[in-house]
Enzyme design. Structure first.
Site, PDB file in Angstrom:
ATOM      1  N   GLU A   1       1.811  -4.605  -5.649  1.00  0.00           N
ATOM      2  CA  GLU A   1       0.656  -5.266  -5.450  1.00  0.00           C
ATOM      3  C   GLU A   1      -0.377  -5.609  -6.270  1.00  0.00           C
ATOM      4  O   GLU A   1      -0.441  -3.983  -6.494  1.00  0.00           O
ATOM      5  CB  GLU A   1       0.088  -5.888  -4.259  1.00  0.00           C
ATOM      6  CG  GLU A   1       0.483  -6.424  -3.130  1.00  0.00           C
ATOM      7  CD  GLU A   1       0.465  -6.448  -1.573  1.00  0.00           C
ATOM      8  OE1 GLU A   1      -1.587  -6.399  -2.128  1.00  0.00           O
ATOM      9  OE2 GLU A   1       0.659  -7.263  -0.859  1.00  0.00           O
TER      10      GLU A   1
ATOM     11  N   CYS B   1       0.696  -1.017   0.343  1.00  0.00           N
ATOM     12  CA  CYS B   1       0.027   0.023  -0.132  1.00  0.00           C
ATOM     13  C   CYS B   1       0.927   1.743  -0.248  1.00  0.00           C
ATOM     14  O   CYS B   1       1.775   1.000   0.648  1.00  0.00           O
ATOM     15  CB  CYS B   1      -0.658  -0.124   1.021  1.00  0.00           C
ATOM     16  SG  CYS B   1      -2.281   1.156   1.472  1.00  0.00           S
TER      17      CYS B   1
END
Length: 615
Positions: free
Chosen positions: A514, A480
């Site tokens: 990701e 993140c």
């Protein structure tokens, strides 16, 4: 029969009755009962003589029943006043008047005896109980060590006592709140709330602070659009709530009531003339209702008819109406859910930032219009007064963990989610206010957080951060990433991405964020990948550059390199293999922007870090 003979017969009947009723009573009590009966008989006989025969008066019944055994005493009967039946227990004046009218034909001694005995046998009138007054509001006692949230002291120049909010228990001086003397006394008679907890007295909801009006008498709050009548500009009006300025009319006098009755008679005549008009309107509405019911009957008959087949026009019309209903329902549900759980803004340091999305803060905080956060420890609070008290006690001036990078006024701290769990959870809750697809909030122990700060004289201010797993099987270097809104468009986002790839090169791995990336994340990463690829192609002019060589040199995943080259139309399939095509326009643009691009790159020499696997 003479008057004396009548008395004698009455005396005999009274004596026989008293002897029959007395039984085993003592002689004193028997004589007292006989005297009472004698007085009752005398009063009833005199009243009977004055009453007309056809009046239907009940005096004869009373006299005749007095001689029967088991008859109630005179105190249990309802006496009469002035020859008319009494509607309740008579007063002493009423009995005196009845006996005085019969005194012309009776002896004074008999009348005095009857008056004395009837008064002695009269049951006392019970006094009605007084209704209790409603209990007054008991103000909450303020602690001895409480201080004012505004002046931060227990006493002030006005020497007025502290008042405490019934919701958050914050205290304040009425003079610090600019309350009048009347308002300062009034707030102690009801559960007062401070300005941060204030709700509308009409709709009982918070929010719309600019539209909130405060009563000058009791300090209750009301939205300007909830007031009756609504007010457009409440800031220039000294306003009083309905409880402090009631619009109730005083009680009408008899003259006013008669005047109102005369007016009502005139209004009744006018209303009668209007009834005929209303009747015609009601008849037309009844006709429309009848038509609607006829249509419903026709539709129900068609639905029950098995041979009925809808046409293509009917099906298209039904689908269109169904889509419109679904869209309207989804819009209403989305709007209601966003209003219930979406904070509108946060106060973070010297910035007031409007939020983009909702975050799973505790329920009592999500209902607030604004949330107050400490920019160093990231604790969240309900009001600015609590934040000010916290800042006086908070000793943090930088994130917890180890400072692994410093270049100028930019620093990066590595924070372990297992060692500093509360800080990392608060950081994730803060990031969710600006990220749509973030799902990690509380399970922070398997992650490392790299927090970038900007230093000044007051401390290290949060610029942004990225997190990554401690042990990623797919070599993800970012889980993140967030750049705070007040630092956007200043190159800090690309600096965070560049720092994540610097750590990957130090670990000797090929990294990648990701997947899938959000829309903003994809734009940022493609811009960074384009800059790195162009920089490598400018520095290396050889014609045999391969994707693998480019990946090992930059620590960017080959898949990400190929997708970026395809997006820039810089790769082609030629003679059974893919080749990189140099585009002069992109190369010239990159060379021109090189000085500006270098400002967003991190300095590898300023890194002081050891990979987790080598510790």
């Amino acid at each position: 029969m003479t008057r004396s003979g009548r008395h004698e017969s009455d005396d005999e009947s009274v004596a026989s009755t008293s002897d029959h009723e007395s039984g085993d009573l003592t002689p004193a009590r028997t004589s007292h009962r006989a005297a009472a009966k004698h007085a009752a008989a005398a009063v009833s006989a005199m009243s009977k003589r004055r009453a007309p025969p056809s009046s239907g008066w009940a005096g004869a019944d009373v006299a005749s029943s007095s001689s029967a055994p088991g008859t109630p005493s005179h105190s249990d009967r309802k006496p009469f006043v002035s020859g008319t039946p009494s509607r309740g227990t008579p007063s002493h004046h009423g009995r005196t008047r009845a006996i005085s009218e019969a005194s012309e034909d009776s002896d004074d001694s008999d009348l005095q005896l009857a008056l004395a005995l009837s008064a002695s046998t009269q049951a006392p009138t019970p006094t009605p109980k007084k209704k209790g007054r409603p209990r007054k509001y008991a103000p909450v006692e303020v602690a001895d060590d409480a201080v004012c949230a505004l002046c931060q002291s227990a006493t002030c120049a006005a020497r007025d006592s502290l008042i405490m909010c019934s919701n958050c228990s914050d205290c304040a001086h009425p003079s610090c709140l600019n309350l009048t003397k009347a308002a300062a006394a009034k707030v102690k008679t009801y559960p007062w709330r401070c300005s941060n907890c204030k709700t509308c007295s009409v709709c009982d909801k918070a929010g719309h602070e600019k539209k909130m009006m405060f009563c000058i008498t009791c300090d209750r709050g009301t939205h300007s659009f909830c007031a009756q009548p609504p007010m457009k500009d409440p800031s220039e009006v000294a306003w009083s709530c309905p409880e402090c300025s009631p619009s109730t009319k005083p009680a009408a006098t008899p003259k006013k009531r008669r005047a109102e009755a005369a007016e009502s008679d005139g209004e009744d005549a006018l209303a009668h003339s209007r009834k005929s008009k209303r009747a015609r309107v009601v008849e037309s509405e009844d006709e429309e209702d009848q038509q609607d019911s006829d249509r419903e009957d026709d539709i129900n008959q068609l639905l029950l008819d098995e041979t009925f087949e809808p046409t293509s026009c009917d099906i298209a019309l039904f689908k269109k109406a169904q889509e419109q209903a679904i869209a309207a329902a989804s819009d209403e549900s989305g709007a209601s859910s966003s209003k219930e759980s979406h904070l509108r803004s946060i106060e973070f340091g010297k910035y007031e930032i409007e939020t983009w999305y909702s975050s799973p803060y505790p329920e009592e905080y999500t209902k607030l219009p604004k949330l107050f956060l400490c920019e160093f420890c990231l604790k969240y609070m309900k009001s600015s007064a609590i934040l000010q008290r916290h800042m006086m006690k908070c000793e943090w001036r930088h994130p917890p963990g180890d400072e692994i990078y410093r270049s100028g006024d930019i620093s990066v701290f590595e924070v372990d989610g297992k060692k500093n769990k509360i800080y990392c959870q608060n950081l994730c809750l803060l990031a969710k206010l600006f990220l749509d697809h973030k799902t990690l909030y509380y399970d922070v122990e398997p992650f490392l957080f790299y927090v970038m700060t900007e230093y000044d004289s007051s401390g290290c201010h949060l610029v942004g951060y990225f997190s990554k797993e401690k042990n990623s099987f797919l070599n993800y270097n970012v889980s993140c990433i967030l750049s705070m809104p007040q630092y956007m468009r200043r190159g800090f986002g690309k600096m965070l991405i560049d720092f994540s790839y610097l750590l990957s090169r130090e670990e000797g791995k090929i990294g990648s964020p990701e997947k899938p990336l959000s829309d903003l994340g994809l734009i940022s990463y493609r811009s960074y990948w384009k800059t790195v690829i162009m920089d490598y192609l400018v520095q290396h002019t050889r014609a045999d550059i391969t994707i693998k060589e480019l990946s090992q040199s930059t620590a960017i995943n080959p898949y990400d390199i190929v997708s970026t080259l395809q997006y820039l139309n810089m790769i082609k399939y030629w003679k059974g293999k893919h080749v990189i095509v140099r585009r002069p326009d992109f190369m010239e643009e990159h060379v021109k922007n090189t000085p500006r691009i270098q400002q967003t790159r991190v300095n590898p020499l300023a890194l002081r870090w050891t990979p987790l696997a080598q510790r």
